[in-house]
Enzyme design. Structure first.
Site, mmCIF file in Angstrom:
data_model
loop_
_atom_site.group_PDB
_atom_site.id
_atom_site.type_symbol
_atom_site.label_atom_id
_atom_site.label_comp_id
_atom_site.label_asym_id
_atom_site.label_seq_id
_atom_site.Cartn_x
_atom_site.Cartn_y
_atom_site.Cartn_z
ATOM 1 N N VAL A 336 0.861 -1.185 -0.124
ATOM 2 C CA VAL A 336 0.052 -0.034 -0.031
ATOM 3 C C VAL A 336 0.934 1.157 -0.029
ATOM 4 O O VAL A 336 0.769 2.270 -0.719
ATOM 5 C CB VAL A 336 -0.932 -0.023 1.264
ATOM 6 C CG1 VAL A 336 -1.723 1.264 1.335
ATOM 7 C CG2 VAL A 336 -1.974 -1.102 1.123
ATOM 8 N N ILE A 339 2.516 1.845 -3.485
ATOM 9 C CA ILE A 339 1.771 2.257 -4.713
ATOM 10 C C ILE A 339 1.105 3.923 -4.364
ATOM 11 O O ILE A 339 0.618 4.126 -3.398
ATOM 12 C CB ILE A 339 0.321 1.336 -4.713
ATOM 13 C CG1 ILE A 339 0.858 -0.070 -4.638
ATOM 14 C CG2 ILE A 339 -0.570 1.740 -5.831
ATOM 15 C CD1 ILE A 339 -0.339 -0.918 -4.480
ATOM 16 N N GLU A 341 -1.503 5.697 -4.538
ATOM 17 C CA GLU A 341 -2.898 5.352 -4.948
ATOM 18 C C GLU A 341 -3.353 6.836 -5.496
ATOM 19 O O GLU A 341 -4.370 6.592 -6.318
ATOM 20 C CB GLU A 341 -3.796 5.134 -3.787
ATOM 21 C CG GLU A 341 -3.514 3.624 -3.284
ATOM 22 C CD GLU A 341 -2.263 3.681 -2.261
ATOM 23 O OE1 GLU A 341 -2.121 2.515 -1.724
ATOM 24 O OE2 GLU A 341 -1.685 4.537 -1.968
ATOM 25 N N ASP A 383 -4.781 19.909 -42.638
ATOM 26 C CA ASP A 383 -5.524 20.349 -43.626
ATOM 27 C C ASP A 383 -5.396 21.614 -44.326
ATOM 28 O O ASP A 383 -5.039 22.526 -43.365
ATOM 29 C CB ASP A 383 -7.153 19.986 -43.346
ATOM 30 C CG ASP A 383 -8.074 20.158 -44.568
ATOM 31 O OD1 ASP A 383 -7.647 19.641 -45.764
ATOM 32 O OD2 ASP A 383 -9.217 20.412 -44.474
ATOM 33 N N ASP A 732 -11.463 18.969 -41.064
ATOM 34 C CA ASP A 732 -12.870 19.463 -40.810
ATOM 35 C C ASP A 732 -13.928 18.607 -41.593
ATOM 36 O O ASP A 732 -15.190 18.579 -41.178
ATOM 37 C CB ASP A 732 -13.009 20.754 -41.265
ATOM 38 C CG ASP A 732 -12.796 21.235 -42.796
ATOM 39 O OD1 ASP A 732 -12.438 20.024 -43.422
ATOM 40 O OD2 ASP A 732 -12.916 22.017 -43.133
ATOM 41 N N ASP A 736 -11.703 13.572 -43.664
ATOM 42 C CA ASP A 736 -10.637 13.555 -42.427
ATOM 43 C C ASP A 736 -10.969 12.612 -41.481
ATOM 44 O O ASP A 736 -9.965 12.398 -40.580
ATOM 45 C CB ASP A 736 -10.361 15.234 -42.022
ATOM 46 C CG ASP A 736 -10.372 16.214 -43.118
ATOM 47 O OD1 ASP A 736 -9.517 15.776 -43.830
ATOM 48 O OD2 ASP A 736 -10.590 17.097 -43.036
ATOM 49 N N ASN A 798 6.579 8.030 -1.800
ATOM 50 C CA ASN A 798 6.256 6.733 -1.720
ATOM 51 C C ASN A 798 7.494 5.771 -1.230
ATOM 52 O O ASN A 798 7.398 4.810 -0.764
ATOM 53 C CB ASN A 798 5.679 5.884 -2.920
ATOM 54 C CG ASN A 798 3.971 6.281 -3.082
ATOM 55 O OD1 ASN A 798 3.729 7.479 -3.437
ATOM 56 N ND2 ASN A 798 3.190 5.558 -2.587
ATOM 57 N N GLU A 801 8.054 6.210 2.162
ATOM 58 C CA GLU A 801 7.027 5.111 3.047
ATOM 59 C C GLU A 801 7.625 3.629 3.042
ATOM 60 O O GLU A 801 7.641 2.954 4.103
ATOM 61 C CB GLU A 801 5.742 5.279 2.466
ATOM 62 C CG GLU A 801 5.119 6.472 2.672
ATOM 63 C CD GLU A 801 3.692 6.694 1.778
ATOM 64 O OE1 GLU A 801 3.218 5.778 1.343
ATOM 65 O OE2 GLU A 801 3.464 7.900 1.627
ATOM 66 N N ASN A 826 -1.172 8.991 1.159
ATOM 67 C CA ASN A 826 -1.191 8.800 -0.080
ATOM 68 C C ASN A 826 -2.372 9.352 -1.035
ATOM 69 O O ASN A 826 -2.112 10.177 -1.956
ATOM 70 C CB ASN A 826 -0.936 7.336 -0.578
ATOM 71 C CG ASN A 826 0.331 6.772 -0.347
ATOM 72 O OD1 ASN A 826 1.134 7.505 0.142
ATOM 73 N ND2 ASN A 826 0.414 5.481 -0.476
ATOM 74 N N THR A 829 -3.459 13.696 2.155
ATOM 75 C CA THR A 829 -2.322 14.428 2.608
ATOM 76 C C THR A 829 -1.455 14.818 1.255
ATOM 77 O O THR A 829 -1.222 16.184 1.086
ATOM 78 C CB THR A 829 -1.673 13.965 3.815
ATOM 79 O OG1 THR A 829 -2.431 13.264 4.560
ATOM 80 C CG2 THR A 829 -0.773 15.050 4.398
ATOM 81 N N ASP A 830 -1.241 14.010 0.444
ATOM 82 C CA ASP A 830 -0.265 14.322 -0.664
ATOM 83 C C ASP A 830 -1.062 14.687 -1.839
ATOM 84 O O ASP A 830 -0.290 15.679 -2.609
ATOM 85 C CB ASP A 830 0.334 12.811 -1.041
ATOM 86 C CG ASP A 830 1.627 12.368 -0.198
ATOM 87 O OD1 ASP A 830 1.821 13.176 0.771
ATOM 88 O OD2 ASP A 830 2.040 11.461 -0.375
#
Length: 1062
Positions: A336, A339, A341, A383, A732, A736, A798, A801, A826, A829-830
């Site tokens: 955890v 990663i 997150e 174009d 356009d 295309d 990370n 941690e 993760n 706070t971050d």
């Protein structure tokens, strides 16, 4: 690359120039041969019985509905991501462990379930966003169906059937087309009812003007633009009336082929450069996490598996399931921690902020990852019509006759749109228009069926674009009797001058344009009661039928050979500059029409037969000529120069003819003024037959592909991508859409773009302006730099941690932080500081650097080393503060004894698992906020529930270090002395928000209980700051070393990149 796109190029070689071998080339056959092939007579049409037979064979005239991806498959695809899979495994394991621990009951049960539930919530939100984006992918195919005609007028069984549903048409049906009709299928023209028929087919072929159609066969090898006897599904009749034979229906039509190509391109969509990098990072992270988790678990095997040696062999194994799961939980906590997150959420937020910034610059982003991909664009395939040019015809040159025979007066006309108030005529005699200029204005205004209207902030043409441009010219010319131009006032009727000319000269008959005489004439009844003929048309044809010329003062003289040659020389000059030229003439002596008053007049019979028009338009008085064009946008030249400076190549791919496209490319700076472009300007077909296509595309500078068909555009994009280029494609039209879908960034026009192009695109230009793309590229580069900043920041956090948990396990001390605390750090706070790093101001030289390679590393070896050092310090600081609380009553002069906790030696802390065997161990109670922790019933609980204060200190140090570390991430190598924190005030605000959230969980009892923490005293906060602040000094030293060794590292990276390429 998807199979469809790979096969496509091979198929192109086989099919180039025509359709499948089975297809009957109706465009290359005479009318009677077509009728014989399709077994039909254009007067009676097909019988109902025959229609049914053919419907059984060919099906309905509609586009296929490709089966979309099932919702179940879409859900599975969302988990086809390494980081997501790691999270999923971590969540499942956490949930199982929480379930097992749940038997014990108590308050900790809630805490145990918070972590897996939060991770599951993240995965669900991520999947919902992904499915929503995927489900939008097929909208381009739906929009294509809107272009199809709904009804058709058909002849069957000798009867005229109106409003027949278009889907019921079959090959061989006889269809009647009139002005305004949308063509329902691909058809061969059998008979022109009116003298001319013109179609607007630019959205399919890229041509900037309406195309005149004929019944004459053309060579079988003709490209789509050259098939003048064919009309194509989805195009519109702007002039005339004709009878046609349906040759192709449904998916066999040109628009059906585009539909198939869009579908193929959609199958071959690739991940963005950033997603590829994140996937690579995820795979590396998986391997690292696996190794570290295994090492942590193995280090602690001695705590849950013991044995004795008997006769040299291990015997009497003892296994503790409780301790095994405890250390397994630590390994899960490590996963955890490793990663990031919050990374997907922060990336999405940063990209969303980027889309808002781009929207302010008129670039509307439809797919979030496109923001980042723009930053590494290496080639822009643009174009021409509507992107580099305005897609609005405008007069750029006016040539009037001089004061004596053999003299001409050229005038340059400003303005690039249908806005009559934009630009003026250089050297114009304002308010003093001579007789010759008045006659030119009269012909332009009266011999004209178009109009111009204001729509919002811009002006649009109704009718033929060339005629609308002439009306705009009349407004710029003004009126002869006023002291200012008619267009000087910016309000009122935009065509005031044209209306006044029409009031003076009342039109009573029209000699329609036809392709033989190439001119249009109108008979007018002047307010003086005199009849006259006004004519405009191709200069050579009008000149050929002119016998006289009008001089400046209005006098008429004979048109001598010298004057004729002078006019033709002027025509050649303008044609060389890719101007479309029109000549003007008039005639006052209309013997048969002197008393003409309408349909009842004897002379009216002459007007019913177009073959008489040439004789009526003879012995004309020539008055002047103009040069028109679809002009380039003003900002484009500078934008292309900016692209060159930024290392981005520009390729122009257009359906328009070669000469016009080359002239525009010279003017806007794609080619230098005197550059030899023989190898750089080729047609789409020449490119498909080129022996070495990739080498052609690798040429430096600009390239031009004219007369390009949809498949040519798609092949160019495919080859560029194969060669490692990051391709942005603009367009356009319907033609295309396949290339827009296949390109890394498909950019559609917001004003002139079809819905098909918009739905196939990743980005829409609200102002249809090429220069907006260049601004968006700059913004994309800035966003990527900011994303690198916060990705580095989050990953360094990370690493810290992971180092913390690894050191905890290696030293054998109690677990400092539980998984739910790491998840909070993760995710919450971050999050604010990482998001705020997305607001870093862009570098001033961002558009003077070459584009980054799409395979450039997010994190270089040096950056990784830096963050390993920082991460190691984070680990030492968080574990260190945990040990300090247990082993010291003061640190650096900060008193920590006020809570009354007992001290233990480091040896006791490292061997806390042996606590039950210690004699006389009796820790004293301690306070935390208003709580008192007592260990009379179980002294060893001092290392379990009693670690709550030490754990809170560890968590607070982690939060504080990560806040200070976000300041380090402001610049990759720049010191905080040169880039102080206040350059990004959002970051300072985010730091306050993150600290505020941390205080919230510390000082709100319910939240403190959920997260397993307690309030801290002032002295304890001083300890947190003392341990956290050195992270800034450590990174400043590393940045200093980085600045001193940047040259060495850059040359090493270049050698490595070159070695990889070889």
């Amino acid at each position: 690359m998807g199979k469809g796109a790979q096969d496509y190029g091979k198929r192109e070689k086989f099919d180039a120039g025509s359709s499948n071998q089975d297809t009957f080339p109706a465009w290359a056959k005479e009318v009677h041969e077509c009728e014989e092939e399709y077994k039909v007579n254009h007067e009676s049409g097909l019988s109902l019985e025959e229609v049914e037979k053919r419907r059984q064979r060919y099906g309905y005239n509609e586009l296929e509905k490709h089966e979309g991806t099932s919702i179940f498959k879409l859900i599975l695809e969302q988990f086809n991501d390494t980081l997501v899979r790691i999270l999923l495994v971590a969540a499942v394991v956490s949930f199982v462990l929480a379930w097992i621990d749940g038997d014990e009951g108590g308050e900790m049960e809630i805490t145990a379930f918070v972590e897996p539930l939060v991770i599951f919530l993240i995965l669900i939100v991520n999947a919902i966003v992904g499915i929503w984006q995927e489900s939008n992918a097929e909208k381009a195919l739906e929009a294509l169906k809107e272009i199809q005609s709904q009804q058709a007028t058909v002849i069957r069984d000798g009867k005229r059937v109106t409003n027949l549903p278009s889907k019921e048409l079959v090959p061989g049906d006889i269809v009647e087309l009139k002005v305004g009709d949308k063509v329902p299928a691909d058809m061969r023209i059998l008979r022109l009812v009116s003298s001319t028929v013109r179609l607007e087919q630019g959205s399919l072929t890229g041509e900037s003007e309406a195309v005149s159609k004929t019944i004459k066969a053309v060579p079988e090898s003709s490209d789509i633009q050259g098939k003048k006897c064919m009309v194509f599904a989805g195009t519109t009749v702007v002039n005339g009336h004709c009878i046609c034979l349906v040759t192709e229906t449904g998916m066999n039509t040109e628009i059906g082929k585009v539909h198939s190509q869009i579908h193929e391109a959609a199958q071959s969509e690739e991940d963005t450069p950033l997603k590829k990098k994140l996937n690579e990072f995820g795979e590396a992270l998986t391997a690292i996490i696996g190794v570290v988790c295994a090492v942590v678990w193995l280090i602690n095997v001695k705590y849950f598996l013991t044995w004795e040696y008997v006769d040299g062999w291990p015997r009497n194994f003892k296994f503790s399931f409780e301790k095994c799961t405890y250390y397994f939980e630590i390994a899960v906590a490590l996963a955890v921690a490793a990663i990031p997150e919050g990374l997907p959420a922060v990336i999405t937020t940063c990209l969303a902020l980027g889309t808002r910034k781009m929207a302010q610059k008129n670039a509307l982003v439809r797919k979030l990852p496109s923001v980042e991909t723009l930053g590494c664009t290496t080639v822009i395939c643009s174009d021409k019509t509507g992107t580099l040019t305005t897609n609005q015809m405008a007069v750029s040159k006016l040539v009037a006759v001089g004061s004596r025979p053999g003299t001409l007066r050229p005038f340059d006309v400003e303005g690039t749109t249908y806005d009559p108030f934009e630009g003026k005529i250089q050297g114009w005699p304002v308010g003093r228009m001579d007789a010759n200029l008045q006659m030119i204005a009269k012909v332009c205004a009266v011999c004209n069926d178009a109009s111009v209207e204001q729509s919002g902030n811009h002006f649009v043409a109704n009718g033929m674009p060339t005629e609308a441009a002439l009306k705009v010219l009349v407004e710029k010319m003004g009126l002869p009797e006023v002291s200012d131009t008619g267009s000087s006032s910016g309000h009122g009727d935009p065509l005031r001058c044209s209306q006044l000319w029409n009031e003076k000269e009342h039109r009573i008959a029209t000699l329609e344009f036809d392709r033989d005489r190439k001119s249009m004439g109108v008979i007018v009844d002047s307010i003086s009661g005199k009849k006259s003929l006004l004519v405009k048309g191709a200069v050579e044809n009008v000149l050929e039928r002119s016998s006289f010329m009008q001089l400046l003062d209005g006098s008429v003289v004979e048109l001598d050979q010298h004057s004729r040659n002078l006019i033709l020389e002027s025509l050649r000059e303008m044609s060389t500059s890719a101007l479309r030229c029109l000549g003007f003439a008039y005639k006052d002596e209309l013997l048969e029409f002197e008393t003409y008053n309408g349909h009842d007049h004897p002379a009216h019979q002459l007007l019913l037969e177009p073959s008489n028009y040439s004789s009526i338009e003879s012995k004309l008085i020539f008055v002047g000529l103009v040069g028109l064009r679809d002009p380039p946008r003003r900002e484009v030249r500078q934008a292309i120069e900016d692209c060159r400076t930024a290392g981005i190549r520009v390729m122009v791919i257009t359906g328009d003819n070669k000469n016009t496209a080359e002239a525009i490319c010279h003017e806007i700076g794609v080619f230098e003024p005197h550059e030899n472009i023989s190898s750089k300007s080729i047609t789409g077909r020449e490119f498909m037959d080129h022996p070495d296509q990739k080498n052609h595309l690798r040429q430096s500078g600009g390239l031009l592909f004219s007369r390009a068909e949809p498949r040519h555009k798609q092949e160019i994009v495919r080859l560029l991508k194969e060669d490692g280029e990051v391709v942005a494609m603009t367009g356009d039209g319907v033609n295309d859409a396949p290339a827009l879908k296949l390109a890394d960034i498909g950019i559609a026009m917001g004003i002139s773009g079809t819905e098909v192009a918009k739905e196939a695109s990743d980005m829409v230009l609200a102002d249809d302006n090429f220069s907006t793309i260049v601004s968006a590229v700059g913004e994309g580069r800035s966003i990527y730099n900011n994303m690198k900043a916060f990705i580095r920041y989050m990953i360094s956090s990370n690493i810290g941690e992971v180092a913390s948990i690894f050191l905890t396990a290696a030293l054998g001390i109690p677990e400092g932080m539980i998984p739910v605390q790491l998840l909070w750090v993760n995710l919450v706070t971050d999050g604010p500081p990482a998001t705020a790093l997305g607001f870093n101001p862009p570098d001033k030289d961002i558009m003077t650097k070459p584009p980054r390679r799409s395979d450039d590393s997010l994190i270089t070896a040096w950056i990784l080393f830096r963050y390993l050092v920082i991460g190691l310090y984070v680990g030492i600081a968080t574990v260190g503060v945990f040990i300090i609380w247990y082993t010291h009553h003061s640190f650096m002069g900060i008193d920590l004894s006020k809570d009354g906790h007992s001290l233990v030696s480091y040896s006791e802390l490292a061997n806390w698992a042996k606590c039950p065997s210690w004699k006389g161990f009796s820790p004293s109670p301690f306070t935390a906020g208003e709580q008192v922790f007592n260990f009379d019933s179980n002294p060893c609980d001092y290392f379990q529930s009693g670690k709550i204060k030490a754990s809170t200190l560890s968590l607070s140090v982690l939060v504080a270090i990560e806040m200070f570390n976000s300041l380090n991430a402001l610049s990759e190598d720049g010191s905080l002395l040169t880039m102080p924190p206040w350059v990004n005030p959002w970051l300072l605000l985010a730091m306050f928000v993150s600290f505020g959230l941390h205080f919230l969980i510390l000082y709100v009892p319910f939240l403190a209980q959920v997260f397993g923490i307690v309030p801290l005293s002032l002295n304890e906060w001083l300890l947190v700051l003392a341990v956290s602040l050195p992270v800034i000094l450590i990174d400043e030293v590393l940045k200093f070393v980085g600045r001193r060794t940047i040259g060495l590292r850059t040359s090493s990276a270049r050698r490595s990149s070159k070695h990889k390429a070889e």
